[in-house]
Enzyme design. Sequence first.
Site, PDB file in Angstrom:
ATOM      1  N   CYS A 111     124.397  96.812  22.767  1.00  0.00           N
ATOM      2  CA  CYS A 111     125.453  95.887  23.164  1.00  0.00           C
ATOM      3  C   CYS A 111     125.402  95.374  24.608  1.00  0.00           C
ATOM      4  CB  CYS A 111     126.783  96.574  22.905  1.00  0.00           C
ATOM      5  SG  CYS A 111     128.184  95.666  23.515  1.00  0.00           S
ATOM      6  N   LYS A 165     135.469  90.850  22.966  1.00  0.00           N
ATOM      7  CA  LYS A 165     134.874  92.011  23.638  1.00  0.00           C
ATOM      8  C   LYS A 165     134.164  91.600  24.926  1.00  0.00           C
ATOM      9  CE  LYS A 165     131.390  95.602  22.677  1.00  0.00           C
ATOM     10  NZ  LYS A 165     130.672  96.315  21.601  1.00  0.00           N
ATOM     11  N   HIS A 167     132.712  94.382  27.767  1.00  0.00           N
ATOM     12  CA  HIS A 167     131.708  95.450  27.845  1.00  0.00           C
ATOM     13  C   HIS A 167     130.627  95.207  28.894  1.00  0.00           C
ATOM     14  CE1 HIS A 167     129.728  98.851  25.284  1.00  0.00           C
ATOM     15  NE2 HIS A 167     130.341  99.290  26.375  1.00  0.00           N
TER      16      HIS A 167
END
Length: 571
Positions: A111, A165, A167
């Site tokens: 990710c 998201k 992150h």
Amino acid sequence: KEIPFTMKSTCVSHYLATSPHDVTRDQDSRSKGVLLYLKMVPLLIVAVLAAGAVTHVSAAAASKPHVWLIVADDLGFGDLGYTGSSIKTPVIDGLAKSGVILGHYYVMHCCSPTRSALHTGRYPIRFGLQTGVIPNTKAYGLNLTERLLPQYMKEQGYSTHAVGKWHLGLFNWKYTPTYRGYDSFMGYYGGSEDYYTHKNSGIDFHLDVGADCGPGCSKSLLDLNGNYSAPLYADRTLDLLKAHDPSTPLFVYQAMQSVHCPIEAPQEYVAPYMHLAPQRQVFAGMVAALDEAVGRVYQGFVDNGLDENLLIWFTTDNGGPVGSEHGHPSGIGCATGSQNYPLRGGKGAYYQGGVRGTSWVHGSMIAPSLRGTTTFELMHVVDMLPTIVEIAGGDASSESPHPLDGVSQTAVLLEGGASARADLLINIERSNPTTAPSSDGKCDGVPQYAVIKGQYKLLVGGGGTPNTWYHDDSPAPNGGLPVPEGGCIVACRPSNASTCPASPQIQIFDVIMDESERTNLAQNVSLLTELLEVMHKYNNSAYVVALGLVTPDEHSCPFNDKQGSVTPCSD
């Protein structure tokens, strides 16, 4: 051109009870809405194909296009209808098939590395994010000296918004989206959380509006507890579209939570897939909810007159997490029921199932002759930034504070030209070797190297795990995780612990003719020599040791405030 898809949000609680927030329909009506969505599969495909078949370019198309960048989380190669899945994804399929599908495009193995590469146009080895994800317990993020995609877009006059998201850093406010070029952000700073409660270490669900929206500005969305995230993110984007001035170019970064673990979906999305293996049933519902969200937002672009000059780029951040041994996931992440078959491996590995990205582009600026085609020109996620910036009217290579690894691929995507790159780096990890055989045959690991030149991939060090093939024809006993083909999932284990053979330390695959990576060509000395030259080129370039390995645990930042909300620290 209008897609007949006007369903309202289906935000439902964890227990499928009607929520006081945004939900106005009972369970029966919600179920009817989902059934209607499934029945409309043919109409949706026809409508999207018709939209993509427009051969003229309006006057508006001469101006800067609106850009909608969609990132699906942990989506496997075999999880969409157009890639062969039994899961119905009519909206995504229609947009992909009326655009250009990318057949030789690569992302990182997990990710944070992919999201950092996308935002910077640089390989994660340049700033120490090449190994794994950024945890809540370590005080680091994407280096503040890096210039990010929304900053380039703002220079071109764009309104920039992030939904979903992040992150890329959350221990300090300076690492959060509105400090990095976004005009607004709605979503979560960390890597994963519950789809309904929006909790991980705390409640990580925020609305940040305005530049540098930190203490006193950032709002924790506590009132949305109990609402499923996919329709919430669609709702937010629809609100942005309704409020947007069409004369201003718009950039929306739609980083969906779907389909990362935990495995959660409203029952009405799961119901059509009860015939699948148990592990895949709920996952299929998650994919269906993703497709519905994409359809609702696309309809929002249409309804607000923003679609004729719209570039859509869809990508996954990595392959689907697959495989387990003795009930424990193999590789990085949690196995979800995702599949990458016929590709080998999954999230965390450098095999195709981990790094060949499921991706496509769609828009009126694409040459009509290219729509409905697949390109096998070599591309990497680092190319996304210079390509989008060029389409927006800028030149990222001249504006970046650091040398870019990405190259503009506008000729490939819009005109059908050749790739602007001959080779690419998948990854180098010297300091955190995966389980692979060392020189003495033990499993204490060796550094990992992975590159591609043309149609050939070189893996040095084992390629990581999982390293085999998973598919519906290998169902798991008792409804557990899928069983790998041949029974082997590890790169190396001591002989008394597993019957799985170790992966060879040197592997070469023709990933165009042998996409499943079954035939190792490492005995071809001339080919090996050529690929080793590429590997040495990248190995001798700028490299920063992975920050996750040198940063100590930090449990005070971020912290949970009095309401239990995840809160970054100030200086």
